[in-house]
Enzyme design. Structure first.
Site, mmCIF file in Angstrom:
data_model
loop_
_atom_site.group_PDB
_atom_site.id
_atom_site.type_symbol
_atom_site.label_atom_id
_atom_site.label_comp_id
_atom_site.label_asym_id
_atom_site.label_seq_id
_atom_site.Cartn_x
_atom_site.Cartn_y
_atom_site.Cartn_z
ATOM 1 N N LYS A 210 1.092 -1.499 0.074
ATOM 2 C CA LYS A 210 -0.435 -0.005 0.656
ATOM 3 C C LYS A 210 0.805 1.268 0.139
ATOM 4 O O LYS A 210 0.752 2.146 -1.027
ATOM 5 C CB LYS A 210 -0.919 -0.216 1.486
ATOM 6 C CG LYS A 210 -2.089 -0.786 1.169
ATOM 7 C CD LYS A 210 -3.239 -1.537 2.304
ATOM 8 C CE LYS A 210 -2.197 -1.574 3.601
ATOM 9 N NZ LYS A 210 -2.227 -3.618 3.522
ATOM 10 N N ILE A 211 1.808 1.596 1.036
ATOM 11 C CA ILE A 211 2.578 2.266 0.912
ATOM 12 C C ILE A 211 3.482 3.053 -0.092
ATOM 13 O O ILE A 211 3.933 3.771 -1.014
ATOM 14 C CB ILE A 211 3.641 2.813 2.661
ATOM 15 C CG1 ILE A 211 2.332 2.794 3.622
ATOM 16 C CG2 ILE A 211 4.557 4.126 2.527
ATOM 17 C CD1 ILE A 211 2.792 2.683 5.010
ATOM 18 N N THR B 197 11.042 4.283 5.842
ATOM 19 C CA THR B 197 10.286 4.876 6.921
ATOM 20 C C THR B 197 9.560 3.245 7.401
ATOM 21 O O THR B 197 7.793 3.736 7.377
ATOM 22 C CB THR B 197 8.929 5.795 6.077
ATOM 23 O OG1 THR B 197 8.230 5.028 5.224
ATOM 24 C CG2 THR B 197 9.833 6.642 6.072
ATOM 25 N N ARG C 105 11.186 -0.108 8.488
ATOM 26 C CA ARG C 105 11.209 -0.671 10.199
ATOM 27 C C ARG C 105 12.826 -0.079 10.252
ATOM 28 O O ARG C 105 13.996 -0.369 9.054
ATOM 29 C CB ARG C 105 10.985 -2.170 10.690
ATOM 30 C CG ARG C 105 9.781 -2.775 10.678
ATOM 31 C CD ARG C 105 9.391 -1.427 11.696
ATOM 32 N NE ARG C 105 7.942 -2.108 12.542
ATOM 33 C CZ ARG C 105 6.846 -1.023 12.022
ATOM 34 N NH1 ARG C 105 7.691 0.217 11.490
ATOM 35 N NH2 ARG C 105 5.492 -1.048 12.331
ATOM 36 N N ASP D 19 13.251 7.599 9.367
ATOM 37 C CA ASP D 19 12.380 7.632 10.254
ATOM 38 C C ASP D 19 11.952 6.525 11.415
ATOM 39 O O ASP D 19 11.357 6.791 12.535
ATOM 40 C CB ASP D 19 10.632 7.736 9.527
ATOM 41 C CG ASP D 19 9.788 8.387 10.688
ATOM 42 O OD1 ASP D 19 9.914 9.302 11.332
ATOM 43 O OD2 ASP D 19 8.642 6.760 10.472
ATOM 44 N N GLN E 267 7.603 9.021 13.316
ATOM 45 C CA GLN E 267 6.545 10.651 13.125
ATOM 46 C C GLN E 267 5.870 9.980 12.015
ATOM 47 O O GLN E 267 4.739 10.442 11.271
ATOM 48 C CB GLN E 267 6.499 11.490 13.536
ATOM 49 C CG GLN E 267 7.794 12.244 12.057
ATOM 50 C CD GLN E 267 7.880 13.355 12.423
ATOM 51 O OE1 GLN E 267 8.792 13.874 13.256
ATOM 52 N NE2 GLN E 267 7.445 14.745 11.976
ATOM 53 N N ALA E 268 6.294 9.321 10.803
ATOM 54 C CA ALA E 268 5.747 9.350 9.735
ATOM 55 C C ALA E 268 3.992 8.641 9.656
ATOM 56 O O ALA E 268 3.679 9.485 8.831
ATOM 57 C CB ALA E 268 6.080 8.081 9.034
HETATM 58 P P1 NAI Z 1 1.858 -4.058 2.803
HETATM 59 O O1 NAI Z 1 1.742 -5.405 3.538
HETATM 60 O O2 NAI Z 1 0.741 -3.128 2.346
HETATM 61 O O3 NAI Z 1 3.451 -4.250 1.578
HETATM 62 C C1 NAI Z 1 4.380 -4.539 2.518
HETATM 63 C C2 NAI Z 1 4.992 -4.693 0.566
HETATM 64 O O4 NAI Z 1 6.220 -5.914 0.793
HETATM 65 C C3 NAI Z 1 4.022 -6.354 0.500
HETATM 66 O O5 NAI Z 1 3.717 -6.320 -1.098
HETATM 67 C C4 NAI Z 1 4.735 -7.506 0.276
HETATM 68 O O6 NAI Z 1 4.538 -8.245 -0.695
HETATM 69 C C5 NAI Z 1 5.965 -6.676 0.505
HETATM 70 N N1 NAI Z 1 7.471 -7.766 0.569
HETATM 71 C C6 NAI Z 1 7.858 -8.934 1.533
HETATM 72 N N2 NAI Z 1 8.358 -9.180 1.615
HETATM 73 C C7 NAI Z 1 9.479 -8.328 0.782
HETATM 74 C C8 NAI Z 1 10.586 -8.437 0.127
HETATM 75 N N3 NAI Z 1 11.093 -9.660 0.703
HETATM 76 N N4 NAI Z 1 11.382 -7.634 -0.307
HETATM 77 C C9 NAI Z 1 10.252 -6.390 -0.115
HETATM 78 N N5 NAI Z 1 9.199 -6.806 -0.818
HETATM 79 C C10 NAI Z 1 8.088 -7.748 -0.130
HETATM 80 O O7 NAI Z 1 2.697 -3.209 3.686
HETATM 81 P P2 NAI Z 1 2.405 -1.084 4.143
HETATM 82 O O8 NAI Z 1 0.861 -0.923 4.685
HETATM 83 O O9 NAI Z 1 2.936 -0.748 2.634
HETATM 84 O O10 NAI Z 1 3.658 -1.085 4.618
HETATM 85 C C11 NAI Z 1 4.754 -1.381 4.563
HETATM 86 C C12 NAI Z 1 5.738 -1.234 5.538
HETATM 87 O O11 NAI Z 1 5.873 -0.318 5.736
HETATM 88 C C13 NAI Z 1 5.648 -2.003 7.085
HETATM 89 O O12 NAI Z 1 5.594 -3.393 7.171
HETATM 90 C C14 NAI Z 1 5.732 -1.365 8.247
HETATM 91 O O13 NAI Z 1 7.206 -2.144 8.825
HETATM 92 C C15 NAI Z 1 6.269 -0.072 7.566
HETATM 93 N N6 NAI Z 1 5.450 1.380 8.551
HETATM 94 C C16 NAI Z 1 6.128 2.056 9.699
HETATM 95 C C17 NAI Z 1 5.589 2.704 9.709
HETATM 96 C C18 NAI Z 1 6.151 4.573 10.730
HETATM 97 O O14 NAI Z 1 5.009 4.875 11.010
HETATM 98 N N7 NAI Z 1 6.799 4.498 10.083
HETATM 99 C C19 NAI Z 1 3.765 3.181 9.597
HETATM 100 C C20 NAI Z 1 3.014 1.838 9.083
HETATM 101 C C21 NAI Z 1 3.545 1.410 8.281
#
Ligand code: NAI
Length: 329
Positions: free
Chosen positions: A153-154, A231, A233, A257, A295-296
């Site tokens: 999504k992001i 942003t 982990r 972040d 804080q993202a």
């Molecule tokens: P999402 O689940 O929609 O997307 C994650 C994508 O990563 C998926 O398409 C998945 O297939 C892919 N993926 C899995 N293993 C992978 C690999 N080895 N190499 C490349 N891609 C791979 O998750 P979303 O919502 O897009 O969030 C992504 C990450 O952002 C979360 O896992 C979380 O750690 C981080 N996050 C950080 C925040 C912040 O405030 N800094 C807030 C929310 C999320």
């Protein structure tokens, strides 16, 4: 129903108070959940937790012993939970899969823009009456190549927005991203991203495969002067290799972040203490590094969404309904 929420800052508490039903007995604990604070969960049916709360096997055992039936995470990532242990103990784990992908995507792009045009330096210079432009030279994003790792999504939102800047956008994801085609995001192998991208932005989850994905070996495959944005982990990047490659100029810009050992620092005021993490402190000395403290996600919309989804996850448990946001090991 007694619900104890850990890592609850004033802004979390205000939103949860507005959102959780008044007939639930809700308690808010400001410190992170760990072996010292777990005792606050005594008599709780459900606990809610955030990114740096410790949910290893021993804490989960204690929680299960208190009769806790569910850990309702107020975040998307669940790398801090021993899911296998939770399953064995019969403790359900739910999360908030997407509280505001827009917030995180916009912050990622904010880091890119600020780093490129050195807005953090400009803010200080102008306030001191220094209007010199030395050291402020940026570049056009237009026609640059942006590589997105993790086309979820992001990642897709970041890609879509960087397309609007006139960038070529490459994405890597182990799974086929059909939506990427429609958005004009070209799905490629990881090494192609490393070789082609001027900017690389991390949006994959932290898993054993992605732990320290950015290390000396992968950085060596990148263009000299690459801009790295994280942003996702903290542990997606190996901190020591960041320092080494910033010193050599192989990394030209770094926006983070999140940080591998952020648990000891983020979300708290340490301004009157001596910070003991030498790698983190070294990172802060570089003029081309911009760090924000996880804080993202932090927008009004996201806080509302987190509280509402957490409430719905707990309500589903009470009503014995399917837990749509459950996470399993
Ligand atoms: P999402 O689940 O929609 O997307 C994650 C994508 O990563 C998926 O398409 C998945 O297939 C892919 N993926 C899995 N293993 C992978 C690999 N080895 N190499 C490349 N891609 C791979 O998750 P979303 O919502 O897009 O969030 C992504 C990450 O952002 C979360 O896992 C979380 O750690 C981080 N996050 C950080 C925040 C912040 O405030 N800094 C807030 C929310 C999320």
């Amino acid at each position: 129903m007694k619900v104890v929420s850990f890592s609850c800052k004033i802004y979390d508490r205000q939103q949860l108070c507005k959102t959780l039903p008044a007939d639930w007995q809700s308690e808010y604990v400001e410190p992170v959940l760990d072996k010292h604070t777990v005792v606050y969960a005594q008599e709780a049916d459900v606990i809610t937790a955030f990114v740096n709360d410790q949910l290893d096997a021993s804490i989960l055992e204690t929680l299960a012993g208190y009769g806790v039936k569910m850990v309702a995470l107020r975040c998307a990532g669940f790398n801090n939970v021993d899911l296998e242990a939770a399953q064995k103990l019969g403790v359900a784990v739910t999360r908030v899969p997407a509280y505001s992908p827009y917030a995180v995507a916009e912050h990622s792009i904010g880091l890119m823009l600020a780093l490129n045009r050195k807005l953090y330096k400009a803010y200080n210079r102008v306030r001191e009456g220094n209007f010199a432009l030395n050291g402020m030279l940026g570049f056009d994003f237009h026609s640059k190549t942006v590589g997105i790792i993790g086309a979820g999504k992001i990642g897709r939102l970041v890609g879509e927005r960087m397309k609007a800047f006139g960038c070529d956008v490459l994405v890597y994801d182990p799974y086929l991203c059909e939506a990427c085609d429609e958005l004009g995001l070209k799905q490629v192998e990881l090494d192609e991203i490393y070789a082609q991208a001027d900017v690389i932005s991390l949006h994959c989850p932290l898993t054993p495969e992605t732990n320290h994905l950015i290390n000396n070996d992968s950085i060596a495959k990148m263009k000299k002067g690459v801009m790295l944005i994280n942003t996702g982990r903290g542990a997606l990047m190996e901190p020591e290799s960041l320092v080494e490659n910033l010193k050599s100029g192989q990394i030209g810009y770094l926006g983070m972040d999140v940080y591998e050992k952020e648990g000891a620092l983020f979300f708290e005021d340490h301004s009157c203490e001596i910070i003991q993490d030498d790698i983190f402190e070294r990172l802060l000395t570089f003029p081309n590094v911009l760090v924000t403290g996880h804080q993202a996600y932090f927008t009004q919309e996201a806080l509302r969404h987190i509280a509402e989804t957490t409430r719905d996850n707990i309500q589903a448990l009470m009503d014995d309904k399917e837990l749509v946001n459950v996470v399993r090991g």
